[in-house]
Design a protein around this motif. Structure first.
Motif, PDB file in Angstrom:
ATOM      1  N   LYS A 240       0.817  -1.226   0.000  1.00 12.46           N
ATOM      2  CA  LYS A 240       0.000   0.000   0.000  1.00 12.46           C
ATOM      3  C   LYS A 240       0.849   1.274   0.000  1.00 12.46           C
ATOM      4  O   LYS A 240       0.324   2.374   0.125  1.00 12.46           O
ATOM      5  CB  LYS A 240      -1.005  -0.002   1.161  1.00 12.46           C
ATOM      6  N   CYS A 241       2.172   1.110  -0.146  1.00  9.83           N
ATOM      7  CA  CYS A 241       3.052   2.286  -0.144  1.00  9.83           C
ATOM      8  C   CYS A 241       3.350   2.717  -1.576  1.00  9.83           C
ATOM      9  O   CYS A 241       3.882   1.937  -2.371  1.00  9.83           O
ATOM     10  CB  CYS A 241       4.358   1.967   0.580  1.00  9.83           C
ATOM     11  N   ASP A 242       3.039   3.952  -1.869  1.00  7.03           N
ATOM     12  CA  ASP A 242       3.238   4.468  -3.220  1.00  7.03           C
ATOM     13  C   ASP A 242       4.717   4.724  -3.521  1.00  7.03           C
ATOM     14  O   ASP A 242       5.075   5.090  -4.632  1.00  7.03           O
ATOM     15  CB  ASP A 242       2.442   5.772  -3.350  1.00  7.03           C
ATOM     16  N   PHE A 243       5.590   4.548  -2.523  1.00  8.33           N
ATOM     17  CA  PHE A 243       7.014   4.800  -2.704  1.00  8.33           C
ATOM     18  C   PHE A 243       7.840   3.517  -2.680  1.00  8.33           C
ATOM     19  O   PHE A 243       9.060   3.574  -2.703  1.00  8.33           O
ATOM     20  CB  PHE A 243       7.509   5.759  -1.602  1.00  8.33           C
ATOM     21  N   ALA A 244       7.150   2.368  -2.627  1.00 11.09           N
ATOM     22  CA  ALA A 244       7.885   1.107  -2.497  1.00 11.09           C
ATOM     23  C   ALA A 244       8.704   0.803  -3.755  1.00 11.09           C
ATOM     24  O   ALA A 244       8.229   1.003  -4.870  1.00 11.09           O
ATOM     25  CB  ALA A 244       6.903  -0.029  -2.227  1.00 11.09           C
ATOM     26  N   LEU A 245       9.925   0.335  -3.534  1.00 14.37           N
ATOM     27  CA  LEU A 245      10.780  -0.083  -4.645  1.00 14.37           C
ATOM     28  C   LEU A 245      10.966  -1.593  -4.533  1.00 14.37           C
ATOM     29  O   LEU A 245      11.533  -2.076  -3.545  1.00 14.37           O
ATOM     30  CB  LEU A 245      12.138   0.624  -4.553  1.00 14.37           C
ATOM     31  N   ASP A 246      10.509  -2.328  -5.543  1.00 12.88           N
ATOM     32  CA  ASP A 246      10.596  -3.788  -5.497  1.00 12.88           C
ATOM     33  C   ASP A 246      11.853  -4.232  -6.237  1.00 12.88           C
ATOM     34  O   ASP A 246      11.852  -4.414  -7.453  1.00 12.88           O
ATOM     35  CB  ASP A 246       9.323  -4.389  -6.114  1.00 12.88           C
ATOM     36  N   LEU A 247      12.935  -4.418  -5.484  1.00 15.28           N
ATOM     37  CA  LEU A 247      14.214  -4.789  -6.112  1.00 15.28           C
ATOM     38  C   LEU A 247      14.125  -6.140  -6.813  1.00 15.28           C
ATOM     39  O   LEU A 247      14.772  -6.354  -7.838  1.00 15.28           O
ATOM     40  CB  LEU A 247      15.321  -4.859  -5.052  1.00 15.28           C
ATOM     41  N   ALA A 248      13.318  -7.035  -6.235  1.00 14.46           N
ATOM     42  CA  ALA A 248      13.243  -8.395  -6.792  1.00 14.46           C
ATOM     43  C   ALA A 248      12.528  -8.414  -8.140  1.00 14.46           C
ATOM     44  O   ALA A 248      12.786  -9.273  -8.990  1.00 14.46           O
ATOM     45  CB  ALA A 248      12.536  -9.315  -5.806  1.00 14.46           C
ATOM     46  N   ALA A 249      11.640  -7.429  -8.356  1.00 14.59           N
ATOM     47  CA  ALA A 249      10.806  -7.458  -9.560  1.00 14.59           C
ATOM     48  C   ALA A 249      11.535  -6.971 -10.813  1.00 14.59           C
ATOM     49  O   ALA A 249      11.104  -7.244 -11.927  1.00 14.59           O
ATOM     50  CB  ALA A 249       9.559  -6.598  -9.337  1.00 14.59           C
ATOM     51  N   ASP A 250      12.630  -6.234 -10.617  1.00 11.72           N
ATOM     52  CA  ASP A 250      13.331  -5.657 -11.767  1.00 11.72           C
ATOM     53  C   ASP A 250      14.671  -6.374 -11.931  1.00 11.72           C
ATOM     54  O   ASP A 250      15.509  -6.375 -11.020  1.00 11.72           O
ATOM     55  CB  ASP A 250      13.562  -4.159 -11.495  1.00 11.72           C
TER      56      ASP A 250
END
Ligand code: NAD
Length: 431
Positions: A240-250
């Motif tokens: 629910k955080c609009d600032f989350a960075l998903d390192l695993a997804a990229d």
């Protein structure tokens, strides 16, 4: 040239790929160096060619051995900012020239080390101010130098970092002043360099204010992010955080950072709302220049859009330049512009304002990076640079002095006189 690259993180790729792909007939990467064995190995893999031994790799502690064994002519420095000075000085002492990422360095102590080492060794450092090379910015230089608006008297300059790009400075090493000098040095070095170069002058005095108004725990609480973790990876409220960075997804972020964490605990995705962040996100400065021009400057890091707005007031008219920029997406799911939009308006006294045709080019940073790389790696293949865009240690120094003075002004609440500041540290800036 025989070239060694130190610091194999995200930015080094521009130099690595450019030398290896576009200038391989002229230059050779003879070594790579990094403190992190994983990133070092990945960078070496990217350069690997079939039936060769590949490029030599060295951990940071073996930099002297790199110099002794590979004898590079030039060292490219693309480490975090606080390390630039140390590598520049060591490279100079070893007889190498340096190509250094911006900013040249982050404080006066380190600046003095560089200036003294340059005077002692006579070696050269080029600071890669890519913004100077974007066609839209070069057009402004041309207009001002040609006297289109007469003598420039006052400037209003606003730079907006949006909630995608701006947030990224609050996730990792940039977020502490001891690593980056804060955004007034790390980021504004580009903007203050543009002002110095456009106006053909240097700053003399700075009064600044700055604070962290957005990237702080109170904002997280207001956004309903109770129970947030110290980093995005595994954070219970990431979805629910609009600032989350998903390192695993990229794939590229995973490879460059997540999979490299074991060696040095460098976390690329620290929470942007941490209390421990030491840099400002809201900064304003009033700057006086040797030529008499004065400038007002604003930098915010949580704007609704990314780009710049600048107005030059002159004795014959004014220039208004606006650029909406598009950046790579670093986390979050916000709407942003999908194409750059640039306008430059020339308004001469007594005439109607005129929108100029703004030249464009393709490539990173509005087409700036490929042009800059051409001038660095194949100057003979380029038309002579009538705009004086190459930057040495003196231009690099002036570009950080406004920010260093602004930081001092924020701390003391006083106007900072740059000449006195330099004199007090025994720093002499001469070509
Ligand atoms: N001009 C531009 O537009 C632009 C854009 C991005 C970054 N930069 C600059 O490039 C530099 C690197 O930024 P980045 O985003 O690639 O950072 P990064 O964190 O992705 O990469 C830095 C690399 O340096 C390595 N490193 C850390 N300590 C070291 C040491 N002691 N010796 C050798 N290597 C060490 C890290 O392991 C990492 O691989 C910074 O100075 C930054 O300001 C410039």
């Amino acid at each position: 040239m025989k070239i060694a690259i130190v610091g194999c993180g995200s930015r080094h790729k521009m130099f690595r790929d450019s030398i290896a792909d576009d200038y391989a007939d002229k230059h050779e990467i003879v070594a790579l160096c990094d403190s992190n064995p994983h990133r070092l190995g990945e960078a070496a893999k990217a350069l690997a060619k079939p039936s060769t031994n590949g490029v030599a790799t060295y951990l940071a502690e073996d930099f002297e051995r790199l110099i002794a064994e590979q004898r590079p002519d030039t060292v490219v420095v693309a480490t975090p900012d606080f390390l630039h000075a140390d590598y520049i000085v060591r490279a100079f002492e070893a007889g190498c020239d340096v190509i250094c990422e911006k900013p040249l360095t982050i404080d006066l102590t380190r600046l003095k080390m560089i200036v003294d080492a340059q005077a002692r060794t006579g070696r050269k450092v080029q600071v890669t101010f890519n913004y100077r090379y974007s066609p839209a910015r070069t057009q402004i230089k041309e207009l001002i130098s040609s006297g289109a608006i007469g003598e420039v008297t006052a400037v209003d300059f606003r730079w907006h970092l949006d909630r995608v790009h701006g947030a990224d400075y609050f996730r990792r090493w940039h977020r502490q002043k001891e690593n980056s000098g804060g955004l007034l040095v790390h980021k504004s070095t580009h903007h203050f360099d543009l002002l110095n170069w456009w106006l053909g002058t240097v700053p003399t005095a700075v009064f600044a204010s700055g604070r962290r108004a957005f990237y702080r725990p109170e904002t997280a609480a207001a956004l309903g992010l109770e129970g947030r973790g110290t980093r995005c990876h595994g954070c219970p409220v990431a979805t629910k955080c609009d600032f989350a960075l998903d390192l695993a997804a990229d794939e590229s972020l995973r490879n460059l950072y997540l999979e490299a964490e074991g060696a040095d605990s460098y976390f690329r995705d620290l929470c942007v709302f941490d209390d421990e962040i030491g840099i400002e996100d809201t900064m304003q400065a009033h700057i006086r220049y040797a030529s008499g021009v004065t400038a007002n400057y604003t930098l915010t890091a949580y704007s609704t859009w990314e780009g710049l707005e600048i107005k030059f007031q002159g004795t014959k008219g004014d220039i208004t330049h606006r650029h909406v920029e598009v950046h790579g997406v670093f986390g979050g799911t916000r709407a942003h512009a999908d194409a750059d939009a640039v306008t430059t308006e020339l308004h001469l006294a007594g005439q109607m304002p005129r929108l100029l045709e703004v030249p464009t080019a393709s490539g990173h940073h509005g087409g700036a990076d490929p042009v800059m790389l051409g001038y660095i790696f194949d100057p003979e293949g380029m038309t002579p640079d009538q705009y004086g865009r190459a930057s040495d240690h003196v231009a690099g120094a002036w570009s950080i002095l406004t920010g260093i003075a602004a930081n001092a002004s924020i701390e003391t609440g006083s106007v900072v006189d740059i000449k006195s500041m330099l004199r007090s540290r025994g720093i002499k800036l001469e070509h």
